[in-house]
Scaffold this motif. Structure first.
Motif, PDB file in Angstrom:
ATOM      1  N   ARG A  93       0.856  -1.177   0.000  1.00 51.61           N
ATOM      2  CA  ARG A  93       0.000   0.000   0.000  1.00 51.61           C
ATOM      3  C   ARG A  93       0.895   1.231   0.000  1.00 51.61           C
ATOM      4  NH1 ARG A  93      -4.146   1.512   4.961  1.00 51.61           N
ATOM      5  NH2 ARG A  93      -5.117   3.354   4.018  1.00 51.61           N
ATOM      6  N   MET A  94       0.629   2.182  -0.913  1.00 52.45           N
ATOM      7  CA  MET A  94       1.462   3.382  -0.994  1.00 52.45           C
ATOM      8  C   MET A  94       0.698   4.615  -0.573  1.00 52.45           C
ATOM      9  SD  MET A  94       3.419   5.188  -4.217  1.00 52.45           S
ATOM     10  CE  MET A  94       2.527   6.751  -4.326  1.00 52.45           C
ATOM     11  N   ARG A  95       1.374   5.471   0.181  1.00 49.17           N
ATOM     12  CA  ARG A  95       0.874   6.802   0.482  1.00 49.17           C
ATOM     13  C   ARG A  95       1.938   7.792   0.024  1.00 49.17           C
ATOM     14  NH1 ARG A  95      -1.685   6.071   6.591  1.00 49.17           N
ATOM     15  NH2 ARG A  95      -3.304   4.574   6.010  1.00 49.17           N
ATOM     16  N   ARG A  96       1.484   8.967  -0.430  1.00 44.34           N
ATOM     17  CA  ARG A  96       2.425   9.937  -0.988  1.00 44.34           C
ATOM     18  C   ARG A  96       2.399  11.256  -0.231  1.00 44.34           C
ATOM     19  NH1 ARG A  96       1.568  13.988  -5.867  1.00 44.34           N
ATOM     20  NH2 ARG A  96       3.692  14.774  -6.078  1.00 44.34           N
ATOM     21  N   ALA A  97       3.583  11.819  -0.024  1.00 46.43           N
ATOM     22  CA  ALA A  97       3.738  13.181   0.481  1.00 46.43           C
ATOM     23  C   ALA A  97       4.571  13.931  -0.539  1.00 46.43           C
ATOM     24  CB  ALA A  97       4.438  13.176   1.836  1.00 46.43           C
ATOM     25  N   ASP A  98       4.149  15.149  -0.926  1.00 47.83           N
ATOM     26  CA  ASP A  98       4.868  15.872  -1.979  1.00 47.83           C
ATOM     27  C   ASP A  98       5.872  16.886  -1.446  1.00 47.83           C
ATOM     28  OD1 ASP A  98       3.148  17.770  -1.005  1.00 47.83           O
ATOM     29  OD2 ASP A  98       2.106  18.128  -2.907  1.00 47.83           O
ATOM     30  N   CYS A  99       6.028  16.939  -0.112  1.00 45.79           N
ATOM     31  CA  CYS A  99       6.992  17.867   0.488  1.00 45.79           C
ATOM     32  C   CYS A  99       7.286  17.426   1.914  1.00 45.79           C
ATOM     33  CB  CYS A  99       6.451  19.298   0.460  1.00 45.79           C
ATOM     34  SG  CYS A  99       4.940  19.527   1.434  1.00 45.79           S
ATOM     35  N   LEU A 100       8.228  18.093   2.554  1.00 48.99           N
ATOM     36  CA  LEU A 100       8.582  17.739   3.933  1.00 48.99           C
ATOM     37  C   LEU A 100       7.422  17.964   4.888  1.00 48.99           C
ATOM     38  CD1 LEU A 100      12.182  19.257   4.133  1.00 48.99           C
ATOM     39  CD2 LEU A 100      11.565  16.845   3.906  1.00 48.99           C
ATOM     40  N   GLY A 101       6.688  19.063   4.697  1.00 51.31           N
ATOM     41  CA  GLY A 101       5.567  19.358   5.579  1.00 51.31           C
ATOM     42  C   GLY A 101       4.508  18.278   5.521  1.00 51.31           C
ATOM     43  N   SER A 102       4.187  17.825   4.317  1.00 53.39           N
ATOM     44  CA  SER A 102       3.206  16.762   4.156  1.00 53.39           C
ATOM     45  C   SER A 102       3.718  15.450   4.753  1.00 53.39           C
ATOM     46  CB  SER A 102       2.889  16.579   2.669  1.00 53.39           C
ATOM     47  OG  SER A 102       1.973  15.533   2.466  1.00 53.39           O
ATOM     48  N   ALA A 103       4.995  15.161   4.568  1.00 54.23           N
ATOM     49  CA  ALA A 103       5.577  13.947   5.143  1.00 54.23           C
ATOM     50  C   ALA A 103       5.469  13.960   6.660  1.00 54.23           C
ATOM     51  CB  ALA A 103       7.034  13.813   4.721  1.00 54.23           C
ATOM     52  N   SER A 104       5.723  15.112   7.269  1.00 55.37           N
ATOM     53  CA  SER A 104       5.628  15.225   8.725  1.00 55.37           C
ATOM     54  C   SER A 104       4.213  14.923   9.206  1.00 55.37           C
ATOM     55  CB  SER A 104       6.044  16.633   9.158  1.00 55.37           C
ATOM     56  OG  SER A 104       5.906  16.795  10.553  1.00 55.37           O
ATOM     57  N   ARG A 105       3.227  15.407   8.461  1.00 60.25           N
ATOM     58  CA  ARG A 105       1.833  15.146   8.850  1.00 60.25           C
ATOM     59  C   ARG A 105       1.505  13.656   8.730  1.00 60.25           C
ATOM     60  NH1 ARG A 105       1.393  20.162   6.216  1.00 60.25           N
ATOM     61  NH2 ARG A 105       0.856  19.214   4.211  1.00 60.25           N
ATOM     62  N   LEU A 120       3.618  11.156   9.043  1.00 62.72           N
ATOM     63  CA  LEU A 120       4.349  10.395  10.049  1.00 62.72           C
ATOM     64  C   LEU A 120       3.807  10.599  11.462  1.00 62.72           C
ATOM     65  CD1 LEU A 120       7.880  10.996   8.540  1.00 62.72           C
ATOM     66  CD2 LEU A 120       6.732   8.781   8.730  1.00 62.72           C
ATOM     67  N   LYS A 121       3.012  11.640  11.657  1.00 65.35           N
ATOM     68  CA  LYS A 121       2.372  11.828  12.957  1.00 65.35           C
ATOM     69  C   LYS A 121       1.169  10.909  13.136  1.00 65.35           C
ATOM     70  CE  LYS A 121       3.752  16.666  13.582  1.00 65.35           C
ATOM     71  NZ  LYS A 121       3.307  18.083  13.573  1.00 65.35           N
ATOM     72  N   VAL A 122       0.674  10.391  12.012  1.00 64.51           N
ATOM     73  CA  VAL A 122      -0.535   9.563  12.049  1.00 64.51           C
ATOM     74  C   VAL A 122      -0.208   8.069  12.058  1.00 64.51           C
ATOM     75  CG1 VAL A 122      -2.656   8.984  10.790  1.00 64.51           C
ATOM     76  CG2 VAL A 122      -1.866  11.356  10.885  1.00 64.51           C
ATOM     77  N   TYR A 123       0.841   7.649  11.353  1.00 65.66           N
ATOM     78  CA  TYR A 123       1.172   6.231  11.257  1.00 65.66           C
ATOM     79  C   TYR A 123       2.662   6.069  10.998  1.00 65.66           C
ATOM     80  CZ  TYR A 123       1.534   6.905   6.210  1.00 65.66           C
ATOM     81  OH  TYR A 123       1.910   7.348   4.972  1.00 65.66           O
ATOM     82  N   ARG A 124       3.149   4.849  11.210  1.00 62.17           N
ATOM     83  CA  ARG A 124       4.548   4.543  10.924  1.00 62.17           C
ATOM     84  C   ARG A 124       4.603   3.533   9.782  1.00 62.17           C
ATOM     85  NH1 ARG A 124       8.432   0.999  13.305  1.00 62.17           N
ATOM     86  NH2 ARG A 124       6.967   0.454  14.935  1.00 62.17           N
ATOM     87  N   PRO A 125       5.093   3.939   8.629  1.00 64.20           N
ATOM     88  CA  PRO A 125       5.141   3.026   7.478  1.00 64.20           C
ATOM     89  C   PRO A 125       6.212   1.961   7.632  1.00 64.20           C
ATOM     90  CG  PRO A 125       6.201   5.100   6.944  1.00 64.20           C
ATOM     91  CD  PRO A 125       5.606   5.283   8.308  1.00 64.20           C
ATOM     92  N   SER A 126       6.108   0.928   6.818  1.00 65.30           N
ATOM     93  CA  SER A 126       7.125  -0.116   6.789  1.00 65.30           C
ATOM     94  C   SER A 126       8.372   0.368   6.045  1.00 65.30           C
ATOM     95  CB  SER A 126       6.598  -1.368   6.069  1.00 65.30           C
ATOM     96  OG  SER A 126       5.294  -1.690   6.460  1.00 65.30           O
TER      97      SER A 126
END
Length: 233
Positions: free
Chosen positions: A47-59, A61-67
């Protein structure tokens, strides 16, 4: 999906879907590159989730921890190397951290920041994508039995390239500052090279220099031509 769900062995994994049950966070500003990774995750069972910038990535990672986290070092709001270093030091640590760039010269910097591995853009081979992840996955969490290289070549939807061109056109039309021009030179150059558009890729070098206005005009002209041709189709 909880943290334990993302890290636990998944007995449904097979040679055809070796990443089944994993969640992959892709931190990537290019829609074209993201589409290639989405298709690879889909073919692999992840399953893939995408973040297009550091700010989005931070959000995210606050919700879940990917593999697995795959990070482009060149992002619009900062360096992906900083995110890699942050992820490497986090406790608990993400299982697999990969850098992904069209500039193979960033491999050493990514490794120094804490990346486990490196994917070179354009990413076309499904087998290389899977193996670069599985290199760092514990044996009891990977597919059972010998694993052969999958030779399937992944080709992203050309519409994703159009999305990147439209994004670049918007930024260029606003009269970008030097920092934005440098970002666009590496972003658009990498995207165009991955799409096999060497003429546009070479032209992006003119975005960052003494004749930037002429460079912007040339790149905008090339973008408009490509967008118009795709609309005609």
């Amino acid at each position: 999906m909880t943290d334990l769900d993302s890290l636990a062995p998944h007995h449904g994994r097979s040679l055809q879907r070796p990443l089944l049950g994993m969640t992959v966070l892709v931190v990537e500003d290019s829609r074209y590159a993201s589409e290639a990774l989405r298709l690879m995750c889909l073919r692999s069972g992840a399953r893939m989730r995408r973040a297009d910038c550091l700010g989005s990535a931070s959000r995210h990672l606050k919700v879940y921890r990917p593999s697995v986290v795959i990070v482009d070092p060149g992002l619009p709001d900062g360096s992906g190397l900083d995110l890699i270093a942050e992820l490497d030091k986090a406790v608990p640590r993400v299982g697999v951290i990969l850098a992904c760039s069209g500039d193979a010269g960033t491999r050493d910097a990514a490794s120094a920041a804490g990346a486990d591995g490196f994917l070179v853009k354009p990413i076309e081979s499904l087998g290389i994508f899977q193996q670069e992840i599985l290199r760092f996955v514990p044996l009891d969490q990977g597919p059972r039995g010998p694993y052969a290289l999958n030779e399937e070549v992944i080709v992203p939807d050309p519409l994703a390239y159009r999305d990147d061109l439209e994004h670049a056109r918007t930024l260029l039309a606003d009269g970008p500052e030097p920092g934005t021009r440098r970002y666009l030179a590496q972003f658009l150059g990498g995207v165009a090279r991955a799409a096999g558009d060497d003429v546009l890729a070479d032209a992006t070098a003119g975005l960052d220099g003494h004749a930037a206005e002429a460079g912007i005009a040339r790149v905008l002209g090339l973008i408009e031509t490509r967008l118009a041709a795709r609309m005609a189709l």
